[in-house]
Write a protein that holds these residues in place. Structure first.
Motif, short mmCIF file in Angstrom:
data_model
loop_
_atom_site.label_atom_id
_atom_site.label_comp_id
_atom_site.label_asym_id
_atom_site.label_seq_id
_atom_site.Cartn_x
_atom_site.Cartn_y
_atom_site.Cartn_z
N THR A 115 -27.59 5.33 -59.16
CA THR A 115 -28.29 6.17 -57.92
C THR A 115 -29.00 5.33 -56.96
OG1 THR A 115 -30.46 6.09 -59.17
CG2 THR A 115 -28.86 7.45 -60.07
N ASP A 116 -29.43 6.06 -56.11
CA ASP A 116 -30.12 5.12 -55.24
C ASP A 116 -31.34 4.33 -55.62
OD1 ASP A 116 -28.39 6.48 -53.12
OD2 ASP A 116 -29.72 8.21 -52.75
N GLU A 117 -31.85 4.66 -56.36
CA GLU A 117 -33.20 3.69 -57.23
C GLU A 117 -32.88 3.10 -58.26
OE1 GLU A 117 -35.83 4.23 -55.42
OE2 GLU A 117 -35.38 5.66 -53.95
N SER A 118 -31.88 3.35 -59.07
CA SER A 118 -31.81 2.65 -60.24
C SER A 118 -30.43 2.71 -60.79
CB SER A 118 -32.52 3.31 -61.36
OG SER A 118 -32.09 4.65 -61.54
N LEU B 71 -24.34 4.95 -64.88
CA LEU B 71 -24.80 5.70 -63.69
C LEU B 71 -25.57 4.57 -62.63
CD1 LEU B 71 -24.83 8.64 -62.96
CD2 LEU B 71 -27.18 8.87 -63.83
N THR C 150 -21.00 7.68 -61.16
CA THR C 150 -20.68 7.66 -62.68
C THR C 150 -19.60 7.00 -62.77
OG1 THR C 150 -21.89 9.86 -63.11
CG2 THR C 150 -20.65 8.92 -64.90
N GLU D 74 -18.20 10.87 -57.93
CA GLU D 74 -20.00 10.77 -57.43
C GLU D 74 -20.19 12.35 -57.24
OE1 GLU D 74 -20.44 8.74 -53.79
OE2 GLU D 74 -18.60 7.81 -53.83
N GLN E 34 -31.50 0.15 -50.07
CA GLN E 34 -32.68 0.30 -50.44
C GLN E 34 -33.69 -0.68 -49.84
OE1 GLN E 34 -34.19 -1.06 -54.48
NE2 GLN E 34 -34.90 1.38 -54.68
N GLY F 102 -24.83 12.06 -54.82
CA GLY F 102 -25.34 11.03 -54.44
C GLY F 102 -25.24 9.68 -55.47
N ALA F 103 -25.12 10.12 -56.75
CA ALA F 103 -25.01 9.28 -57.82
C ALA F 103 -23.55 9.10 -58.00
CB ALA F 103 -25.83 9.78 -58.98
N ARG G 163 -25.80 -0.56 -52.73
CA ARG G 163 -27.21 0.32 -52.90
C ARG G 163 -28.36 -0.47 -52.91
NH1 ARG G 163 -26.27 5.62 -55.14
NH2 ARG G 163 -24.28 6.01 -54.24
#
Length: 566
Positions: free
Chosen positions: A448-451, A446, A376, A370, A524, A373-374, A520
């Motif tokens: 992330t919080d969005e994708s 990856l 991998t 990590e 969201q 916040g992402a 995640r």
């Protein structure tokens, strides 16, 4: 203590029961009969409804607020969260099985609970037998859930249904090896009595019987490893084939398009069938379940609850909090206390623990890390070994040739000539090795919080990057194939987005990867709900502010008119 239900509450309770299994299929008159048997319990923050190991004597329904189910961990000397229940959820199901409560139940903050004690349950079952069937289905599911350790569940995520295929399906699978065993034993005995080579006869006979017994054992274990599950967040089918295959195909509740049942003639006779869930990503089939219509009703209740949003009681409670905050009235202390902490605790990830050796190797090769916040992910180290295997063998072969020449194993070429050849070929093999290593390392995934992002890059070549927003994900499934994949715990996670699939190929601990993606997605959605709530609060606050200003102006005008009249 439970109290009588006031007349003004009946309409709100009717609304809650109308969306809650097993009451949602009842007519309005039948729901009124149910309400006549209900008791009403008001709770302050962290009040117990019942405690673990108390005799099961009530079935409860959350009317407003939230209720936590917990178990006591004697080693850590603390309570552990089992599930967080919301409006319409049924609990205290051990009562249906005549057992003690396996969990404690207490309010998170202020809450209200509807109560059905044993006496009222019996009377209600005589009047409405379908309720007993539904509650028994929930009770058996709850019991099986408590027996199994579904590590992939989010903390606080309640399971509404868990079931295996109908036992008749296992018996049908057992028919062939069972018949072989029944016919094989007398045949083997006959061969032993007439065989000239007794040792060979014993080996063949006992080997055949052992193979049939292993087949039977394998079918039973395989039957017990498959589960159809419905939770507050998803519907899924978990399938494991011993030593060969491990898969969990699931879809968020929000991605459901339609729910139906499918039965064969044999299924209609013995009472089993498939529940077919059509989602944006395709079909998820919950196969060969007992009472498929009831199971479909459980799922429809949760799907309807999701589409309907908060109940009227919840909306009024939220609105009251908004108004209090905006106009400066003191907030309800019980509702205010630990408001953030509870939600944060429930959003913590489920812990899916690999073995110590697997964890060591995963950290050594940085299969998951990590940063900012992402998260991998890289392909499993076994894939790296496969890629560098050939160049590694080439390097070892060159080294062996050099050692053999220095040791005098052959003299066809001079030592200097062999060393020079090995040096140049070694450079080529080393470059090959480095290329394969970088090819493994440059491919990563990856979260992330969005994708979610899939990156594939060739050394000295082009980079291909595919990404998809979390909000567009329709389903996430994983597969572990083969004995090596099961032992080393790696597989492929498939993320369905529209008509396209993103795949995290050959990642370590795919079950955890799948769970982290769902976590995640849930975070969201939670943030979006909080933003919507804040927006609604501001809108209502503006409305109230304008109303108060107009009211104050009106009061001032009326006061001035009175003074002038005097």
């Amino acid at each position: 203590m439970s109290t009588e239900i006031e007349a003004q509450e009946r309409e709100k309770i009717h609304e809650v029961l109308k969306t809650s299994f097993p009451f949602r299929g009842l007519s309005d008159d039948q729901i009124e009969v149910v309400i006549d048997h209900l008791g009403f319990l008001s709770l302050e923050q962290e009040d117990y409804i019942y405690q673990e190991n108390e005799p099961g004597d009530v079935v409860c329904i959350v009317y407003s607020g939230r209720v936590r189910l917990t178990v006591w961990n004697p080693e850590d000397e603390r309570e552990e969260l089992v599930a967080t229940l919301n409006t319409g959820n049924v609990f205290g199901l051990e009562t249906m099985l005549g057992r003690e409560f396996s969990t404690g139940a207490k309010s998170v903050r202020k809450a209200q609970v509807l109560i059905l004690d044993q006496d009222h349950l019996q009377v209600l079952f005589e009047e409405l037998g379908e309720i007993e069937e539904g509650l028994m289905l929930l009770a058996e599911s709850f019991d099986l859930w408590q027996q199994k350790n579904f590590e992939w569940l989010n903390p606080g995520e309640p399971v509404y249904f868990v079931g295996r295929r109908h036992p008749l399906k296992m018996l049908l699978y057992l028919a062939l090896p069972g018949l072989g065993l029944m016919l094989g034993v007398p045949i083997v005995v006959g061969l032993l009595s007439s065989a000239q080579n007794l040792l060979l006869a014993w080996i063949l006979g006992l080997g055949s019987i052992a193979a049939l017994l292993f087949w039977i054992f394998w079918i039973v274990i395989d039957y017990r490893n498959d589960y159809s599950i419905i939770t507050s967040q998803r519907v899924l089918f978990q399938e494991k084939v011993v030593l060969l295959y491990d898969s969990r195909r699931e879809s968020p509740i929000k991605a459901i398009l339609a729910i139906s049942t499918k039965t064969s003639q044999l299924g209609r006779i013995f009472g089993y069938g498939d529940v077919v869930v059509r989602t944006y990503a395709g079909l998820i089939v919950l196969p060969d379940l007992r009472y498929p219509d009831l199971v479909a009703n459980v799922l429809e209740a949760e799907w309807s609850r999701y589409r309907a949003g908060p109940s009227k009681a919840e909306r009024l409670s939220n609105l009251e909090g908004m108004v209090r905050q905006r106009v400066g009235l003191p907030e309800d202390q019980a509702a205010q206390s630990k408001a953030g902490g509870a939600d944060e605790e429930e959003m913590q990830p489920a812990l899916i623990q690999p073995s110590e050796t697997q964890r060591f190797l995963a950290n050594l090769f940085q299969l998951r890390f990590e940063s900012g916040g992402a998260i991998t992910y890289r392909k499993h180290w076994f894939i790296l070994l496969q890629q560098v295997g050939k160049p590694s063998l080439a390097l070892l072969a060159l080294l062996a040739i050099l050692i053999a020449r220095i040791a005098g194993a052959f003299s066809l070429f001079s030592v200097s000539g062999v060393m020079l050849t090995v040096f140049f070929l070694g450079l080529i093999a080393s470059g090959w090795w480095v290329y394969e290593y970088l090819d493994w390392r440059y491919d990563y995934y990856l979260l992330t919080d969005e994708s979610v992002v899939d990156v594939e890059k060739k050394p000295l070549g082009k980079e291909e990057r595919r990404a998809a927003p979390l909000r567009n994900i329709q389903s996430v499934s994983f597969e572990r194939l083969g004995l090596i994949g099961l032992i080393l715990n790696f597989g492929t996670v498939t993320i369905r987005v529209g008509e396209t699939d993103l795949t995290f190929d050959k990642v370590f601990n795919p079950s955890q990867v799948q769970q982290e993606i769902f976590k995640r997605m849930a975070e969201q959605e939670y943030k979006k709900a909080q933003l919507d709530l804040q927006s609604e609060s501001e809108r209502f606050g503006d409305w109230i502010e304008v109303y108060d200003r107009l009211r104050a102006n009106r009061a001032g005008q009326m006061g001035g008119e009175e003074q002038e009249s005097r």
